[in-house]
Design a protein around this motif. Sequence first.
Motif, PDB file in Angstrom:
ATOM      1  N   UNK A  54       0.821  -1.214   0.000  1.00 32.41           N
ATOM      2  CA  UNK A  54       0.000   0.000   0.000  1.00 32.41           C
ATOM      3  C   UNK A  54       0.856   1.267   0.000  1.00 32.41           C
ATOM      4  N   UNK A  55       2.032   1.243   0.633  1.00 34.22           N
ATOM      5  CA  UNK A  55       2.899   2.419   0.558  1.00 34.22           C
ATOM      6  C   UNK A  55       3.336   2.675  -0.876  1.00 34.22           C
ATOM      7  N   UNK A  56       3.729   1.614  -1.577  1.00 38.66           N
ATOM      8  CA  UNK A  56       4.093   1.790  -2.984  1.00 38.66           C
ATOM      9  C   UNK A  56       2.882   2.207  -3.809  1.00 38.66           C
ATOM     10  N   UNK A  57       1.743   1.629  -3.537  1.00 40.17           N
ATOM     11  CA  UNK A  57       0.527   1.961  -4.282  1.00 40.17           C
ATOM     12  C   UNK A  57       0.181   3.438  -4.155  1.00 40.17           C
ATOM     13  N   UNK A  58       0.410   4.000  -2.983  1.00 44.53           N
ATOM     14  CA  UNK A  58       0.033   5.392  -2.735  1.00 44.53           C
ATOM     15  C   UNK A  58       1.160   6.380  -3.024  1.00 44.53           C
ATOM     16  N   UNK A 113       8.473   6.020  -2.808  1.00 42.55           N
ATOM     17  CA  UNK A 113       9.586   5.654  -3.683  1.00 42.55           C
ATOM     18  C   UNK A 113      10.320   4.420  -3.176  1.00 42.55           C
ATOM     19  N   UNK A 114      10.199   4.157  -1.876  1.00 42.11           N
ATOM     20  CA  UNK A 114      10.915   3.042  -1.253  1.00 42.11           C
ATOM     21  C   UNK A 114      10.404   2.901   0.174  1.00 42.11           C
ATOM     22  N   UNK A 115      10.871   1.873   0.860  1.00 44.47           N
ATOM     23  CA  UNK A 115      10.654   1.791   2.296  1.00 44.47           C
ATOM     24  C   UNK A 115      11.735   2.622   2.979  1.00 44.47           C
ATOM     25  N   UNK A 116      11.347   3.447   3.931  1.00 48.15           N
ATOM     26  CA  UNK A 116      12.347   4.203   4.678  1.00 48.15           C
ATOM     27  C   UNK A 116      13.272   3.258   5.435  1.00 48.15           C
ATOM     28  N   UNK A 121       7.070   1.845  10.689  1.00 51.73           N
ATOM     29  CA  UNK A 121       7.343   1.881   9.252  1.00 51.73           C
ATOM     30  C   UNK A 121       7.493   3.313   8.776  1.00 51.73           C
ATOM     31  N   UNK A 122       7.912   3.472   7.521  1.00 54.12           N
ATOM     32  CA  UNK A 122       8.028   4.798   6.936  1.00 54.12           C
ATOM     33  C   UNK A 122       8.066   4.729   5.428  1.00 54.12           C
ATOM     34  N   UNK A 123       7.579   5.787   4.800  1.00 55.22           N
ATOM     35  CA  UNK A 123       7.599   5.922   3.349  1.00 55.22           C
ATOM     36  C   UNK A 123       8.695   6.904   2.959  1.00 55.22           C
ATOM     37  N   UNK A 124       8.932   7.021   1.645  1.00 57.03           N
ATOM     38  CA  UNK A 124       9.937   7.942   1.121  1.00 57.03           C
ATOM     39  C   UNK A 124       9.322   8.741  -0.025  1.00 57.03           C
ATOM     40  N   UNK A 125       9.522  10.055   0.009  1.00 58.41           N
ATOM     41  CA  UNK A 125       9.025  10.928  -1.061  1.00 58.41           C
ATOM     42  C   UNK A 125      10.096  11.962  -1.378  1.00 58.41           C
ATOM     43  N   UNK A 126      10.471  12.044  -2.668  1.00 57.17           N
ATOM     44  CA  UNK A 126      11.556  12.940  -3.100  1.00 57.17           C
ATOM     45  C   UNK A 126      12.812  12.723  -2.252  1.00 57.17           C
ATOM     46  N   UNK A 127      13.030  11.471  -1.859  1.00 59.46           N
ATOM     47  CA  UNK A 127      14.217  11.109  -1.102  1.00 59.46           C
ATOM     48  C   UNK A 127      14.090  11.250   0.397  1.00 59.46           C
TER      49      UNK A 127
END
Length: 351
Positions: free
Chosen positions: A168-172, A175-178, A211-217
Motif C-alpha cells: 500500500x505504501x508503494x501503491x500510494x 519511492x521506497x521503504x524508509x 514503518x516509513x515511506x519515502x518521497x523525493x528522497x
Amino acid sequence: MSRVNMIRQRASLPLLLMDLVSVRYASGFAFTDGAVLIGPDKTWLITDSRYAEAAGQAVSDMDILITGSGRTLNDILKELAAENGFTQLLAEGDRLSHDGWAALEKALGVSLFPAGSLLSDLRACKDEEEIASILAAQAIAEKALDAVLGLLRPGMTEQEAAAELVYHMYKYGSEANAFDPIVVSGPRTSMPHGVPGERVIQAGEFVTIDFGAVYHGYCSDMTRTVAIGSATEEMRRVYDTVLQAQLAGIAAARPGATGREIDAAARDLISAAGYGPCFGHSFGHSLGLEIHESPNASPSNSRPMPEGAVISAEPGIYIPGQFGVRIEDMLWLRDGSARNLTSASKELIVL
C-alpha cells in the motif's frame, strides 16, 4: 540561499562530496555513482553516462562532467584539482574508510582534511521544501496504515501484514521503504526491533507497526500499537503510560532544548509509573534523507536542538515475554515549540 552557497560559506577549503546522500543534498539530484566538488566560486557534478541526460535536466548551477571511455571519477577529480590549484580538499571523514581516504589522497595528489560536522549540521535544519517532502511521505504512510488496519485480523501472519503495508505504501506513491517495516504481535511486541515472522496474529493481543515511506528522497517514520479484539486492563494501563510519556516529551521539545531534557521528560514519567527498566532506547532520533540522522533526543545528548530539526517522538515500554507498546510521531522544532508532522490518531485502537 542555495545549499551549495550555504556549504561554501562554511567550508574553509574546496569540499569533495562522495557520499551519495550528501551529493543529493547538495545537488538535488539522485544517482548511484558520482561526486560533487564545491570550489570557492564554481561547483562540479561528476557522474557517468547513465545519468548524463537526467543530470542536465535537473541541475542548472553546476558544471556536469561525465566519466567513461577510460576516464574515471578519480581522473576527473585529479584534473580539476590541478587546473584550479586545489592542493587541499575537505572530505567527509565519517563517510570514507581509512583505506579509502588514503587511496583517494594518493590518486588525486592532494591532502584531504575532515569536513567534520559541516554537512550534518546543515542537514539537521530542515527548510520548508524538505518539510513538504517529509509531510508527503507521512501522508502516504498514514494512508497505507489505514488500509492495513482495515485488513488486520486474527489468523493473518506478521509477514502478511508487513507485505500489505509495503504494497500500500508503494501503491500510494512511496519511492521506497524508509527502512524494513516492523510488524510484531503478542509477546513479540516486547522486542523494539522485532522482525516480521510467520507468527499468526491472535485475538486479545497487541500488534506493533513501525514503518516509513519515502518521497523525493525524504523519509517518514511512525509507530502505532493496536489491540486485536480486546485489551486487558494492564495493556491499557501500559498504553496510556506510553502515550502520556510521549506527550510529555513533545511538550518539552523545542529549539534550544537539549536532547537529554526532551528524553528525560518522557523517561521520568515512565520511571514514575514503575516501568523505567522497560524503556531502553532513546526518546527519538533525527531523520530526513536518511532514517537516522543527527541530533538525537537521547540521554547522552547535551547539545541544544537546532532550529528546524526534525526528530521522532517514540517512547516505549517493553515487558519481556508479555507485550510491548511504542507510539511514534515526527516533530519539527521551530519557533520555540514542536510542530507534530503526524496526523494519525494516538488513541488506543481495538480492531
